[in-house]
Design an enzyme around this catalytic site. Structure first.
Site, PDB file in Angstrom:
ATOM      1  N   ASP A   1       2.737 -11.087  -6.704  1.00 15.98           N
ATOM      2  CA  ASP A   1       1.971 -11.716  -7.785  1.00 15.98           C
ATOM      3  C   ASP A   1       2.736 -12.744  -8.623  1.00 15.98           C
ATOM      4  O   ASP A   1       2.664 -12.738  -9.861  1.00 15.98           O
ATOM      5  CB  ASP A   1       1.404 -10.642  -8.717  1.00 15.98           C
TER       6      ASP A   1
ATOM      7  N   ASP B   1      -3.204 -11.485  -7.063  1.00 12.84           N
ATOM      8  CA  ASP B   1      -4.472 -11.017  -7.599  1.00 12.84           C
ATOM      9  C   ASP B   1      -5.510 -12.092  -7.299  1.00 12.84           C
ATOM     10  O   ASP B   1      -5.245 -13.290  -7.455  1.00 12.84           O
ATOM     11  CB  ASP B   1      -4.361 -10.831  -9.116  1.00 12.84           C
TER      12      ASP B   1
ATOM     13  N   HIS C   1      -9.334 -12.115  -8.196  1.00 12.19           N
ATOM     14  CA  HIS C   1     -10.476 -11.406  -8.758  1.00 12.19           C
ATOM     15  C   HIS C   1     -11.753 -12.231  -8.691  1.00 12.19           C
ATOM     16  O   HIS C   1     -11.727 -13.459  -8.746  1.00 12.19           O
ATOM     17  CB  HIS C   1     -10.178 -11.017 -10.203  1.00 12.19           C
TER      18      HIS C   1
ATOM     19  N   HIS D   1     -12.138  -3.738 -14.277  1.00  8.42           N
ATOM     20  CA  HIS D   1     -10.772  -4.240 -14.454  1.00  8.42           C
ATOM     21  C   HIS D   1     -10.713  -5.264 -15.592  1.00  8.42           C
ATOM     22  O   HIS D   1      -9.755  -5.278 -16.359  1.00  8.42           O
ATOM     23  CB  HIS D   1     -10.296  -4.864 -13.144  1.00  8.42           C
TER      24      HIS D   1
ATOM     25  N   HIS E   1      -8.237 -12.794 -15.671  1.00  7.13           N
ATOM     26  CA  HIS E   1      -7.024 -13.401 -15.112  1.00  7.13           C
ATOM     27  C   HIS E   1      -7.182 -13.538 -13.608  1.00  7.13           C
ATOM     28  O   HIS E   1      -7.929 -12.801 -12.972  1.00  7.13           O
ATOM     29  CB  HIS E   1      -5.787 -12.559 -15.437  1.00  7.13           C
TER      30      HIS E   1
ATOM     31  N   LYS F   1      -5.514  -9.394  -3.340  1.00  9.92           N
ATOM     32  CA  LYS F   1      -5.912  -8.060  -3.784  1.00  9.92           C
ATOM     33  C   LYS F   1      -6.801  -8.154  -5.012  1.00  9.92           C
ATOM     34  O   LYS F   1      -6.764  -9.141  -5.749  1.00  9.92           O
ATOM     35  CB  LYS F   1      -4.689  -7.185  -4.056  1.00  9.92           C
TER      36      LYS F   1
ATOM     37  N   CYS G   1       2.412  -4.118 -11.212  1.00  6.81           N
ATOM     38  CA  CYS G   1       2.163  -4.330  -9.784  1.00  6.81           C
ATOM     39  C   CYS G   1       3.414  -4.179  -8.922  1.00  6.81           C
ATOM     40  O   CYS G   1       3.323  -3.758  -7.771  1.00  6.81           O
ATOM     41  CB  CYS G   1       1.501  -5.685  -9.574  1.00  6.81           C
TER      42      CYS G   1
END
Length: 200
Positions: A9, A51, A53, A62, A77, A102, A144
């Site tokens: 990340d 990440d 999303h 989340h 984010h 992810k 993470c």
């Protein structure tokens, strides 16, 4: 032994000026790039997670509906396709062999919860290459990076954290995360030692 480098990340939203920026994030991006160049050939595969999303929903709770608690709920984010979800510009993405996304609608912290660009699990990407050892770097130490390292240990991999190539949200939980990883069998090492003459 076959070793992989896991880069967790290193994204704009997790570095200085981002939605969840941590101090030292940009330095981690620069340091990881320099390290990978210096250790060319030392890793059978370099894997990087992001990440990624969904926009327009809470991603399974989340994203906070109201004030985030910064434990289970967070500000928006790393929304897919936005600049915040991009790798930090100091991380040379051309050095990455496998890209893992992810989140994608659900909470996710560990790189092992993600999927590759061709839809395979991160675990499968490592198993297919016969990986037995991993070095872990990235952001954030207390979230993470911690989750990725503990998952790697759970999967039976030998884990090293390169402590000068991680950055955390806060000093105390970051130190606690490193201690927890070590307690479960992970090794804490510096990149200068790993990149030296004895590096495999």
């Amino acid at each position: 032994m076959t070793r992989a480098l896991l880069i967790v990340d290193v994204q704009n939203d997790f570095t200085e000026g981002g939605a969840l920026g941590v101090d030292g994030g940009g330095a981690v991006a620069e340091g990881v790039t320099a390290f990978v160049r210096r250790t060319s050939g030392a890793y059978s595969v370099v894997v990087a997670s992001r990440d990624w999303h969904d926009d327009g929903n809470s991603n399974g709770g989340h994203f906070a509906d109201g004030e985030p608690d910064f434990m289970d709920t967070w500000p928006r984010h790393c929304v897919a396709g936005t600049p915040g979800a991009d790798y930090h510009p100091a991380l040379d993405a051309s050095l990455v062999d496998v890209h893992v996304r992810k989140g994608q609608g659900v909470p996710a912290y560990s790189l092992f919860e993600g999927t590759t660009d061709d839809g395979a699990s991160a675990t499968a990407a490592l198993v297919d290459r016969g990986v037995t050892e991993v070095d872990v770097v990235g952001i954030a130490t207390d979230h993470c990076v911690r989750a990725t390292a503990l998952d790697a240990i759970e999967h039976g991999l030998h884990v090293r954290i390169l402590t000068d190539l991680v950055a955390g949200v806060a000093p105390e939980p970051s130190a606690a995360a490193l201690a927890e990883i070590a307690h479960h069998g992970g090794l804490l090492e510096t990149s200068s030692v790993v990149a030296g003459p004895s590096a495999d």
